[in-house]
Structures are given as C-alpha cells and as structure tokens.
Design an enzyme around this catalytic site. Structure first.
Site, PDB file in Angstrom:
ATOM      1  N   LYS A   1     -24.616   8.917  31.105  1.00 21.51           N
ATOM      2  CA  LYS A   1     -23.804   8.093  32.013  1.00 21.51           C
ATOM      3  C   LYS A   1     -22.685   8.934  32.649  1.00 21.51           C
ATOM      4  CE  LYS A   1     -20.252   5.718  30.154  1.00 21.51           C
ATOM      5  NZ  LYS A   1     -18.963   5.965  30.809  1.00 21.51           N
ATOM      6  N   ASN A   2     -22.011   9.751  31.838  1.00 17.46           N
ATOM      7  CA  ASN A   2     -20.861  10.492  32.350  1.00 17.46           C
ATOM      8  C   ASN A   2     -21.247  11.657  33.253  1.00 17.46           C
ATOM      9  OD1 ASN A   2     -19.191   8.740  31.095  1.00 17.46           O
ATOM     10  ND2 ASN A   2     -18.474  10.155  29.507  1.00 17.46           N
TER      11      ASN A   2
ATOM     12  N   CYS B   1      -5.882   1.397  29.651  1.00 18.62           N
ATOM     13  CA  CYS B   1      -7.158   0.826  29.217  1.00 18.62           C
ATOM     14  C   CYS B   1      -7.184   0.768  27.702  1.00 18.62           C
ATOM     15  CB  CYS B   1      -8.336   1.596  29.781  1.00 18.62           C
ATOM     16  SG  CYS B   1      -8.663   3.114  28.934  1.00 18.62           S
TER      17      CYS B   1
ATOM     18  N   ARG C   1      -4.208   6.331  30.515  1.00 25.11           N
ATOM     19  CA  ARG C   1      -5.120   7.291  31.138  1.00 25.11           C
ATOM     20  C   ARG C   1      -4.635   7.576  32.555  1.00 25.11           C
ATOM     21  NH1 ARG C   1     -11.238   5.660  29.608  1.00 25.11           N
ATOM     22  NH2 ARG C   1     -11.767   7.722  30.363  1.00 25.11           N
TER      23      ARG C   1
ATOM     24  N   ASP D   1     -15.369  10.954  22.213  1.00 22.42           N
ATOM     25  CA  ASP D   1     -16.317   9.840  22.336  1.00 22.42           C
ATOM     26  C   ASP D   1     -17.212   9.681  21.099  1.00 22.42           C
ATOM     27  OD1 ASP D   1     -15.287   9.223  24.777  1.00 22.42           O
ATOM     28  OD2 ASP D   1     -16.969   9.965  25.967  1.00 22.42           O
TER      29      ASP D   1
ATOM     30  N   ARG E   1     -21.714  -1.291  28.984  1.00 22.69           N
ATOM     31  CA  ARG E   1     -21.204  -0.397  30.023  1.00 22.69           C
ATOM     32  C   ARG E   1     -21.857   0.973  29.927  1.00 22.69           C
ATOM     33  NH1 ARG E   1     -15.835   1.052  29.006  1.00 22.69           N
ATOM     34  NH2 ARG E   1     -16.550   2.739  30.314  1.00 22.69           N
TER      35      ARG E   1
HETATM   36  C1  UD1 Z   1     -13.838  11.489  30.504  1.00 17.20           C
HETATM   37  C2  UD1 Z   1     -15.018  10.659  30.034  1.00 17.20           C
HETATM   38  C3  UD1 Z   1     -14.655   9.916  28.749  1.00 17.20           C
HETATM   39  C4  UD1 Z   1     -14.140  10.894  27.701  1.00 17.20           C
HETATM   40  C5  UD1 Z   1     -13.027  11.760  28.273  1.00 17.20           C
HETATM   41  C6  UD1 Z   1     -12.584  12.856  27.332  1.00 17.20           C
HETATM   42  C7  UD1 Z   1     -16.143  10.121  32.104  1.00 17.20           C
HETATM   43  C8  UD1 Z   1     -16.492   9.071  33.107  1.00 17.20           C
HETATM   44  N1  UD1 Z   1     -15.353   9.728  31.071  1.00 17.20           N
HETATM   45  O1  UD1 Z   1     -12.766  10.586  30.806  1.00 17.20           O
HETATM   46  O2  UD1 Z   1     -15.825   9.264  28.276  1.00 17.20           O
HETATM   47  O3  UD1 Z   1     -13.638  10.173  26.602  1.00 17.20           O
HETATM   48  O4  UD1 Z   1     -13.459  12.391  29.491  1.00 17.20           O
HETATM   49  O5  UD1 Z   1     -13.647  13.670  26.973  1.00 17.20           O
HETATM   50  O6  UD1 Z   1     -16.571  11.238  32.196  1.00 17.20           O
HETATM   51  N2  UD1 Z   1      -4.910  13.194  31.618  1.00 17.20           N
HETATM   52  C9  UD1 Z   1      -3.646  13.259  32.184  1.00 17.20           C
HETATM   53  N3  UD1 Z   1      -3.564  13.227  33.558  1.00 17.20           N
HETATM   54  C10 UD1 Z   1      -4.663  13.134  34.361  1.00 17.20           C
HETATM   55  C11 UD1 Z   1      -5.935  13.079  33.761  1.00 17.20           C
HETATM   56  C12 UD1 Z   1      -6.030  13.107  32.382  1.00 17.20           C
HETATM   57  O7  UD1 Z   1      -2.645  13.356  31.492  1.00 17.20           O
HETATM   58  O8  UD1 Z   1      -4.502  13.118  35.583  1.00 17.20           O
HETATM   59  C13 UD1 Z   1      -5.035  13.233  30.140  1.00 17.20           C
HETATM   60  C14 UD1 Z   1      -5.607  11.942  29.550  1.00 17.20           C
HETATM   61  O9  UD1 Z   1      -4.612  10.977  29.340  1.00 17.20           O
HETATM   62  C15 UD1 Z   1      -6.206  12.455  28.262  1.00 17.20           C
HETATM   63  C16 UD1 Z   1      -6.720  13.847  28.636  1.00 17.20           C
HETATM   64  O10 UD1 Z   1      -5.993  14.209  29.806  1.00 17.20           O
HETATM   65  O11 UD1 Z   1      -5.217  12.584  27.291  1.00 17.20           O
HETATM   66  C17 UD1 Z   1      -8.201  13.931  28.919  1.00 17.20           C
HETATM   67  O12 UD1 Z   1      -8.584  12.921  29.830  1.00 17.20           O
HETATM   68  P1  UD1 Z   1      -9.792  13.113  30.843  1.00 17.20           P
HETATM   69  O13 UD1 Z   1     -10.616  14.293  30.447  1.00 17.20           O
HETATM   70  O14 UD1 Z   1      -9.269  13.087  32.234  1.00 17.20           O
HETATM   71  O15 UD1 Z   1     -10.645  11.787  30.604  1.00 17.20           O
HETATM   72  P2  UD1 Z   1     -11.532  11.081  31.666  1.00 17.20           P
HETATM   73  O16 UD1 Z   1     -12.001  12.084  32.657  1.00 17.20           O
HETATM   74  O17 UD1 Z   1     -10.843   9.860  32.158  1.00 17.20           O
END
Ligand code: UD1
Length: 399
Positions: A5-6, A98, A103, A286, A379
C-alpha cells in the site's frame, strides 16, 4: 502477500506527472480507493481491474485535496509535490493529528519553499504555487518517508539539480525512484540517503509492478511464529524484512527463507529482547504493535521503545484487556513481561497496525475476542480475514 500500500500510494500520486501510468500488484484496500477517488476528482481518468490500475489524462479541472479526503487518508499529502511541479498550483487541507500521534508536514513545506514555491497555510489549507520549481540542496532534519517522496516527485520536473540529504531509504521510496526513472526522470543515489535529481522538461508514460507489502508480510510472520504448525508467507521480499527477521531470530523464532517466501513455525519458548523502532533499515514502527504481541509470549522482560511516533501505544491498553502484562514507563518505553496467556475479550482498534496486532492477539487468546472499529484494518490490509481463514484461523466478521 499483496502489493505494498505504501508503495502504491506514491506511485498513484506520481501519475499526476505523466499522461499515462499502468500499475500492477496494487492492493485493493480503502486507502488506495481513496487515492483513486482523489485523483479522479481532480480530473484524471482511471480504471482498475483486480490489482491493475490505469491512470490517464493530463487536463485537470481541480488541484485540490479536500479536508474530507485528507482526514480519511493522510497520504493525500503526496499530491503536493507532483501537482506543484507540473501544474504550478495545489491546495491540500492541512493534515491534523491522527491516532498514532502528531504528524506534521513542515519538512515537506520547507523543502518545497526552498525549491522556490510560495506556500501559505490559511484556513486549514496549504496553498502552494510556483512558476517552475528550482533545483536546490535539501537536508531533512528528520527522516521522513512521504516527505522524501513528495520532494523527489517535485524535483523530477524542477529546473536544475536537486540534492536530497538524509532521504528516507524505505523500500517504498526506492520503488518510487524506479517508477520515476521509467517515466524518464534522472535520479541518482537509488536506495541511499542522498538522492540527486536532475530535473527534466516532462515525463512519459510508464508501467510498473508494485513491490510486495513488507508490513503485511511481517504481520503474517508474527502470526505464524505465535500460532502456526508451519506458515509459508509467499510473494514477499525477505530482504526488506531484514531487521525484523534479525529480531525474530534473537527471540528464538524458527524460520527459513527463500527468494520470495519465508517459512515460519510456532515457537514454544521465546526469549525476551529490547527493541527500538528506527527508519529503514531499522526496525519498522509499522511492526511495533504486532511484535509487542509476540513478546507477550517471551520468557522474561522485553523493552519496546517507539522513536518514530512516540504516542503510538494505543494498542497497549487494549492488549491489557486481553491479559497481557505491559507497563508504559515515563521514559516512553513499554515493558512487556511474559509469557502471559491471553484470554479473549472485547477490544477496540485504534489505527491500522494496532488493529492487526489485536487480531493476532485475539487468535492467540483462549476463547472469543471481538475487535471493534475494524475499518482501520481495511485501510491497509487486503482481505486479511480471508487470508487468515485460508490457513485455518478462526476469524470472521460480526454482522
Ligand atoms: C510513512 C508511512 C507510515 C509509516 C511512517 C514511518 C506512508 C503512506 N506511510 O508515514 O506507514 O509509519 O512512514 O515509517 O508511507 N515528521 C516531521 N515533519 C514532517 C514529516 C515528518 O516532524 O514534515 C516526523 C513525524 O512526526 C515522525 C517522523 O518524522 O516522527 C517520520 O514520519 P514520516 O516518515 O514522514 O511518516 P509518514 O511519511 O507520514
């Protein structure tokens, strides 16, 4: 196992960069349908049959992702980079908190600003515009998966070269790099934490097969290690599960691997261990909830530390209802004491992976368990209930 999915979500978003994209091995799960709805709502034409998706067209009548959709699926944020790069404008509702904690998307926004985009966040909406994005050097302070994907897609059509430092190395990012290259993007550093993108004028059509879902694979692996005489988890890439398999080995789980499958057996005496979630190639956040269930059966005390989403422990209270011996510590760790026999109870799913952990725990527990709010599961897991039933698990939907 189904396709990831990701990986499929950013691949679908990448269809905004081209006139024609054919994807296969796309799982039929709610998030994918939501992404399809978002793209069609903007004016892409698309059809899907089984695991095949065809996404076509270049004329959009809207470049907006509404709050309704973003609330349902946070990965809607993935349209930000491609829309800005190709169409010069995009509006995406700002994702709120969430169930797994805060996030933010500040790193996506800062990166795009550095590429020359003008971005305002007003009335809960991110409004970004750009004439043409400019190549630049970006350093992510934190490893972000969708942040890397967004900037990568944006950079493919930017003027000049973009360097993304401290890029996420998740297999799903690498899968996106491969897809973008098929479309004609010039990207160096595939699989590493430094991606170098030389912008091109336009991208062409492509066909791409999505990689297997390593998290679905890991989830079934844990189920096998707890409940199966022997479970063969097919159509997965064991290399993507290296850290998880290494931890499983440390716990004493007995398994063998071949090119695209893993055989795993129920382990009668598991050893405790300490576990910390980390960006890939570290242990995936995850899989934290599912591993917590595994460790309830280990002989002694294990420690789990969630470093990616520190609030991602809602499953703890639900597992306590099933009789697990868990203690949240002030330093953010969870101590798991075992082995503890679990007994069936009514519990509530709080997020996608937590729901999978509760289903596994319910299968392991004596008696009947009821998992409420199972829509979270749908989902991201394709036909999970059918797949578990096909290997003898006694699970079904309550009507
Ligand atoms: C993606 C995955 C999710 C997985 C996560 C971490 C998808 C659709 N989802 O989520 O299943 O759990 O990676 O492996 O691929 N952060 C910030 N600022 C930002 C972006 C992120 O501070 O602008 C922080 C987040 O709060 C978190 C960390 O960075 O602590 C990692 O988040 P991120 O890798 O961005 O997660 P997602 O991409 O949302």
């Amino acid at each position: 196992m189904s396709g990831a999915k990701n990986s499929a979500l950013p691949a679908m978003a990448a269809s905004l960069l081209t006139d024609s994209l054919v994807l296969s091995n796309v799982p039929e799960v709610q998030d994918i349908l939501s992404m399809g709805e978002l793209l069609m709502g903007m004016g892409k034409t698309g059809r899907h049959e089984g695991d095949h998706w065809v996404l076509e067209g270049s004329r959009l009548h809207s470049c907006e992702a509404s709050y309704e959709l973003v609330k349902k699926m946070r990965a809607s944020i993935l349209v930000l980079g491609p829309l800005l790069a190709r169409y010069g404008e995009v509006k995406v509702a700002y994702p709120g908190g969430c169930n797994i904690g805060a996030r933010p998307v500040d790193l996506h926004i800062e990166g795009l600003k550095k590429m020359g985009a003008k971005i305002d966040v007003e009335h809960g909406t991110i409004h970004a515009t750009a004439r043409r994005l400019q190549g630049t050097e970006i350093h992510f302070d934190k490893v972000t998966v969708t942040g890397t994907e967004n900037l990568l897609m944006a950079a493919t059509l930017a003027q000049g070269t973009t360097v993304i430092n401290n890029a996420a190395r998740e297999p799903e990012v690498t899968d996106l790099v491969r897809l973008l290259k098929k479309m004609g993007a010039r990207i160096g550093g595939e699989g590493s934490d430094t991606l170098v993108v030389e912008g091109v004028e336009s991208l062409g059509p492509a066909e791409h097969r999505i990689i297997p879902d390593r998290i679905e694979g890991g989830t079934f692996f844990v189920l096998g290690a707890l409940c199966a005489d022997e479970l063969v988890v097919r159509n997965l890439e064991p290399l993507h599960l290296k850290s998880l398999l290494s931890k499983a080995g440390e716990a004493g789980v007995s398994f063998t691997q071949e090119a695209d499958l893993i055989r795993v057996k129920r382990c009668l005496s598991l050893k405790p261990l300490d576990l910390e979630t980390q960006p890939y190639p570290g242990f995936p956040t995850d899989m934290q909830a599912q591993f917590m269930v595994l460790l309830t059966q280990a002989e002694g005390r294990s420690l789990i530390r969630e470093t990616i989403f520190p609030g991602r422990y809602h499953h703890v209270d639900e597992l306590l209802r099933l009789g697990a011996s868990l203690k949240k510590r002030e330093n953010g760790e969870v101590m798991v004491s075992g082995p503890t026999p679990l007994s069936g109870a009514e519990v509530t799913a709080t997020d996608l992976r937590a729901s999978a952990c509760l289903v596994i725990a319910g299968l392991l527990a004596s008696g009947v368990s009821v998992v409420n709010d199972i829509h979270h599961l749908e989902r991201g897991y394709e036909r999970l209930v059918d797949k578990i039933r096909s290997v003898g698990g006694d699970v079904g939907y309550l009507l």
